[in-house]
Structures are given as structure tokens and as C-alpha cells.
Design a protein around this motif. Sequence first.
Motif, PDB file in Angstrom:
ATOM      1  N   LEU A 231      -0.063  -8.760   8.936  1.00 50.89           N
ATOM      2  CA  LEU A 231      -1.095  -7.880   8.387  1.00 50.89           C
ATOM      3  C   LEU A 231      -0.542  -6.959   7.303  1.00 50.89           C
ATOM      4  O   LEU A 231      -1.208  -6.017   6.888  1.00 50.89           O
ATOM      5  N   SER A 232       0.687  -7.224   6.842  1.00 51.37           N
ATOM      6  CA  SER A 232       1.272  -6.390   5.795  1.00 51.37           C
ATOM      7  C   SER A 232       1.899  -7.267   4.722  1.00 51.37           C
ATOM      8  O   SER A 232       2.293  -8.406   4.984  1.00 51.37           O
ATOM      9  N   TRP A 233       1.967  -6.730   3.516  1.00 54.03           N
ATOM     10  CA  TRP A 233       2.511  -7.479   2.401  1.00 54.03           C
ATOM     11  C   TRP A 233       2.986  -6.518   1.322  1.00 54.03           C
ATOM     12  O   TRP A 233       2.600  -5.361   1.276  1.00 54.03           O
ATOM     13  N   THR A 234       3.850  -7.037   0.454  1.00 55.33           N
ATOM     14  CA  THR A 234       4.327  -6.293  -0.700  1.00 55.33           C
ATOM     15  C   THR A 234       3.748  -6.940  -1.940  1.00 55.33           C
ATOM     16  O   THR A 234       3.833  -8.163  -2.107  1.00 55.33           O
ATOM     17  N   GLU A 235       3.156  -6.110  -2.790  1.00 49.49           N
ATOM     18  CA  GLU A 235       2.555  -6.589  -4.030  1.00 49.49           C
ATOM     19  C   GLU A 235       3.422  -6.154  -5.206  1.00 49.49           C
ATOM     20  O   GLU A 235       3.778  -4.981  -5.317  1.00 49.49           O
ATOM     21  N   HIS A 236       3.754  -7.103  -6.057  1.00 49.15           N
ATOM     22  CA  HIS A 236       4.457  -6.836  -7.310  1.00 49.15           C
ATOM     23  C   HIS A 236       3.418  -7.038  -8.411  1.00 49.15           C
ATOM     24  O   HIS A 236       2.827  -8.120  -8.515  1.00 49.15           O
ATOM     25  N   ALA A 237       3.202  -6.015  -9.227  1.00 55.12           N
ATOM     26  CA  ALA A 237       2.166  -6.104 -10.261  1.00 55.12           C
ATOM     27  C   ALA A 237       2.717  -5.655 -11.603  1.00 55.12           C
ATOM     28  O   ALA A 237       3.469  -4.680 -11.687  1.00 55.12           O
ATOM     29  N   LEU A 238       2.329  -6.380 -12.640  1.00 50.11           N
ATOM     30  CA  LEU A 238       2.650  -6.007 -14.010  1.00 50.11           C
ATOM     31  C   LEU A 238       1.331  -5.754 -14.731  1.00 50.11           C
ATOM     32  O   LEU A 238       0.526  -6.667 -14.931  1.00 50.11           O
ATOM     33  N   TRP A 239       1.108  -4.495 -15.080  1.00 52.82           N
ATOM     34  CA  TRP A 239      -0.122  -4.055 -15.737  1.00 52.82           C
ATOM     35  C   TRP A 239       0.094  -4.018 -17.243  1.00 52.82           C
ATOM     36  O   TRP A 239       1.067  -3.446 -17.709  1.00 52.82           O
ATOM     37  N   ASP A 240      -0.836  -4.624 -17.979  1.00 53.30           N
ATOM     38  CA  ASP A 240      -0.776  -4.659 -19.439  1.00 53.30           C
ATOM     39  C   ASP A 240      -2.007  -3.942 -19.981  1.00 53.30           C
ATOM     40  O   ASP A 240      -3.111  -4.499 -19.985  1.00 53.30           O
ATOM     41  N   GLU A 241      -1.796  -2.709 -20.438  1.00 47.39           N
ATOM     42  CA  GLU A 241      -2.917  -1.887 -20.898  1.00 47.39           C
ATOM     43  C   GLU A 241      -3.479  -2.376 -22.235  1.00 47.39           C
ATOM     44  O   GLU A 241      -4.639  -2.137 -22.548  1.00 47.39           O
TER      45      GLU A 241
ATOM     46  N   ILE B 143       3.220   3.303  -2.448  1.00 42.78           N
ATOM     47  CA  ILE B 143       3.758   2.927  -3.754  1.00 42.78           C
ATOM     48  C   ILE B 143       5.277   3.026  -3.652  1.00 42.78           C
ATOM     49  O   ILE B 143       5.832   4.113  -3.482  1.00 42.78           O
ATOM     50  N   LYS B 144       5.934   1.892  -3.746  1.00 45.15           N
ATOM     51  CA  LYS B 144       7.393   1.834  -3.585  1.00 45.15           C
ATOM     52  C   LYS B 144       8.114   2.115  -4.898  1.00 45.15           C
ATOM     53  O   LYS B 144       9.178   2.717  -4.892  1.00 45.15           O
ATOM     54  N   SER B 145       7.551   1.639  -6.009  1.00 46.76           N
ATOM     55  CA  SER B 145       8.170   1.917  -7.309  1.00 46.76           C
ATOM     56  C   SER B 145       7.135   1.761  -8.417  1.00 46.76           C
ATOM     57  O   SER B 145       6.139   1.061  -8.258  1.00 46.76           O
ATOM     58  N   ARG B 146       7.425   2.440  -9.523  1.00 47.28           N
ATOM     59  CA  ARG B 146       6.572   2.363 -10.709  1.00 47.28           C
ATOM     60  C   ARG B 146       7.467   2.612 -11.916  1.00 47.28           C
ATOM     61  O   ARG B 146       8.132   3.648 -11.987  1.00 47.28           O
ATOM     62  N   GLN B 147       7.469   1.645 -12.836  1.00 45.95           N
ATOM     63  CA  GLN B 147       8.267   1.777 -14.050  1.00 45.95           C
ATOM     64  C   GLN B 147       7.349   1.570 -15.252  1.00 45.95           C
ATOM     65  O   GLN B 147       6.674   0.541 -15.344  1.00 45.95           O
ATOM     66  N   GLU B 148       7.358   2.544 -16.145  1.00 45.61           N
ATOM     67  CA  GLU B 148       6.530   2.465 -17.343  1.00 45.61           C
ATOM     68  C   GLU B 148       7.396   2.028 -18.508  1.00 45.61           C
ATOM     69  O   GLU B 148       8.461   2.585 -18.746  1.00 45.61           O
ATOM     70  N   ARG B 149       6.899   1.010 -19.234  1.00 43.06           N
ATOM     71  CA  ARG B 149       7.581   0.493 -20.426  1.00 43.06           C
ATOM     72  C   ARG B 149       6.529   0.293 -21.512  1.00 43.06           C
ATOM     73  O   ARG B 149       5.968  -0.792 -21.626  1.00 43.06           O
ATOM     74  N   GLY B 150       6.260   1.354 -22.267  1.00 45.67           N
ATOM     75  CA  GLY B 150       5.245   1.266 -23.319  1.00 45.67           C
ATOM     76  C   GLY B 150       3.871   1.007 -22.723  1.00 45.67           C
ATOM     77  O   GLY B 150       3.395   1.778 -21.891  1.00 45.67           O
ATOM     78  N   GLU B 151       3.252  -0.079 -23.143  1.00 44.87           N
ATOM     79  CA  GLU B 151       1.906  -0.447 -22.674  1.00 44.87           C
ATOM     80  C   GLU B 151       1.939  -1.199 -21.340  1.00 44.87           C
ATOM     81  O   GLU B 151       0.905  -1.624 -20.841  1.00 44.87           O
ATOM     82  N   HIS B 152       3.126  -1.400 -20.780  1.00 52.47           N
ATOM     83  CA  HIS B 152       3.269  -2.146 -19.527  1.00 52.47           C
ATOM     84  C   HIS B 152       3.756  -1.220 -18.420  1.00 52.47           C
ATOM     85  O   HIS B 152       4.631  -0.384 -18.636  1.00 52.47           O
ATOM     86  N   ILE B 153       3.204  -1.434 -17.248  1.00 54.90           N
ATOM     87  CA  ILE B 153       3.645  -0.706 -16.066  1.00 54.90           C
ATOM     88  C   ILE B 153       3.910  -1.725 -14.966  1.00 54.90           C
ATOM     89  O   ILE B 153       3.052  -2.557 -14.662  1.00 54.90           O
ATOM     90  N   GLU B 154       5.115  -1.657 -14.408  1.00 53.38           N
ATOM     91  CA  GLU B 154       5.470  -2.503 -13.265  1.00 53.38           C
ATOM     92  C   GLU B 154       5.372  -1.658 -12.010  1.00 53.38           C
ATOM     93  O   GLU B 154       5.919  -0.554 -11.962  1.00 53.38           O
ATOM     94  N   GLN B 155       4.679  -2.183 -11.004  1.00 53.79           N
ATOM     95  CA  GLN B 155       4.541  -1.465  -9.742  1.00 53.79           C
ATOM     96  C   GLN B 155       4.882  -2.383  -8.581  1.00 53.79           C
ATOM     97  O   GLN B 155       4.610  -3.580  -8.621  1.00 53.79           O
ATOM     98  N   VAL B 156       5.434  -1.772  -7.551  1.00 50.27           N
ATOM     99  CA  VAL B 156       5.639  -2.449  -6.275  1.00 50.27           C
ATOM    100  C   VAL B 156       4.938  -1.593  -5.235  1.00 50.27           C
ATOM    101  O   VAL B 156       5.238  -0.403  -5.094  1.00 50.27           O
ATOM    102  N   ASN B 157       3.984  -2.196  -4.536  1.00 49.78           N
ATOM    103  CA  ASN B 157       3.185  -1.487  -3.535  1.00 49.78           C
ATOM    104  C   ASN B 157       3.267  -2.214  -2.206  1.00 49.78           C
ATOM    105  O   ASN B 157       3.192  -3.442  -2.167  1.00 49.78           O
ATOM    106  N   GLU B 158       3.401  -1.465  -1.141  1.00 54.25           N
ATOM    107  CA  GLU B 158       3.400  -2.052   0.196  1.00 54.25           C
ATOM    108  C   GLU B 158       2.054  -1.766   0.848  1.00 54.25           C
ATOM    109  O   GLU B 158       1.641  -0.608   0.940  1.00 54.25           O
ATOM    110  N   TRP B 159       1.391  -2.817   1.251  1.00 57.91           N
ATOM    111  CA  TRP B 159       0.061  -2.737   1.849  1.00 57.91           C
ATOM    112  C   TRP B 159       0.147  -2.976   3.353  1.00 57.91           C
ATOM    113  O   TRP B 159       0.887  -3.848   3.801  1.00 57.91           O
ATOM    114  N   GLN B 160      -0.618  -2.224   4.102  1.00 57.08           N
ATOM    115  CA  GLN B 160      -0.770  -2.455   5.533  1.00 57.08           C
ATOM    116  C   GLN B 160      -2.239  -2.695   5.806  1.00 57.08           C
ATOM    117  O   GLN B 160      -3.059  -1.802   5.657  1.00 57.08           O
TER     118      GLN B 160
END
Length: 175
Positions: free
Chosen positions: A74-84, A39-56
Motif C-alpha cells: 500500500l506504499s510506493w515511491t514516486e519519482h517525477a520530473l516536472w517540465d514547466e 516529500i523526500k527530495s526536490r531539486q529545481e533546475r531552471g524550468e525543471h523540477i525533480e521530486q521524490v515523494n513517498e506515498w502511503q
Amino acid sequence: MIISTRTYLPFPRSLVFTTYRDRLSELVPYMPNIQRIVIKSRQERGEHIEQVNEWQGGGDVPAAARSILDESMLSWTEHALWDETNFTTAWKIETHAYTEAVLCKGHNRFLEQDQGTLITSEGELSIDSNKIKNVPSFIAKMVSGVVEDFLGKKIEPNLVQMGEGVHRYLKQHTP
């Protein structure tokens, strides 16, 4: 290329959603195609969470294939915006190989079902051979086809495998 999967898990939607979002590193032992997730970063903004994850990936790649495949494939970076609020996530994947040429993005919906949760994943994968640098165009077209085929055969099974991994994880960790 269209990416589309549906996975049913016999657990409450809020538990499935938060497990996917918050327990990612703990899921690695349940996904044989994945070696690690950082997990490279995680930012919480109310009901939203932005994450950057590096997968191998590559946990189940045979040794002979490893000698041909570059580690970056065989590796990638995922940018995700979670809406609870809506139980959704929008994601974009940056491959570590041919980054400028690969477009891979989509979204997941976590739908409440009788006695469980249906996860739908929909997305797209495309490779622009004109953006593959330092390679003659006729080779770039061939490379883009090979890379798209390789990634296409990995993404959908990995999404299904993740659902199976979450299922096994929750069976072991839910009273």
C-alpha cells in the motif's frame, strides 16, 4: 497493462499544474485512498523540477483486507520530473513490494482548454514474474498476476481521485 485517464478541471493550466506539483501534501485530506505523502527530495533546475515523494495508501481499505495486505503493498515511491515549459510531468513509481519485478511509469500532460485544464495521464504497468525473488516460478507467476491486478485496479482510480481532490482543493483555496 496500459494506464490512461483524462480529467478536466475548470481552473487555469498554470494553477492546476503548480497545485499538482507544489501542494501535494496539502491534497491528502481530499484523497480518501491516501494516508500521507512525504516529500523526500526536490531539486529545481531552471524550468525543471525533480521530486521524490513517498506515498502511503490504504486510507479506505477495510480492516479485514488490511489483515491480508502487507503494508508495503500500500506504499510506493514516486519519482517525477516536472517540465514547466511544456506543462508535463514524467513519472516512475517504485512499489515497496516486489520492487525489482514491477515496472510502472508514465507521463501527464496539462492541456489548456476553454475555461480550464485537461490533464491526460498515460502510462504502463507490468510485472516480470522472473524477477520475483525467493518464490518458486509457478507461484511467482500467480503472485505477479495478483499484484498486477491489484495495482491496476488502484492506479487509474487514484489518478482520477487526485484530479477530484485538486478540484475540491482549488474550489476552497481560490478566490
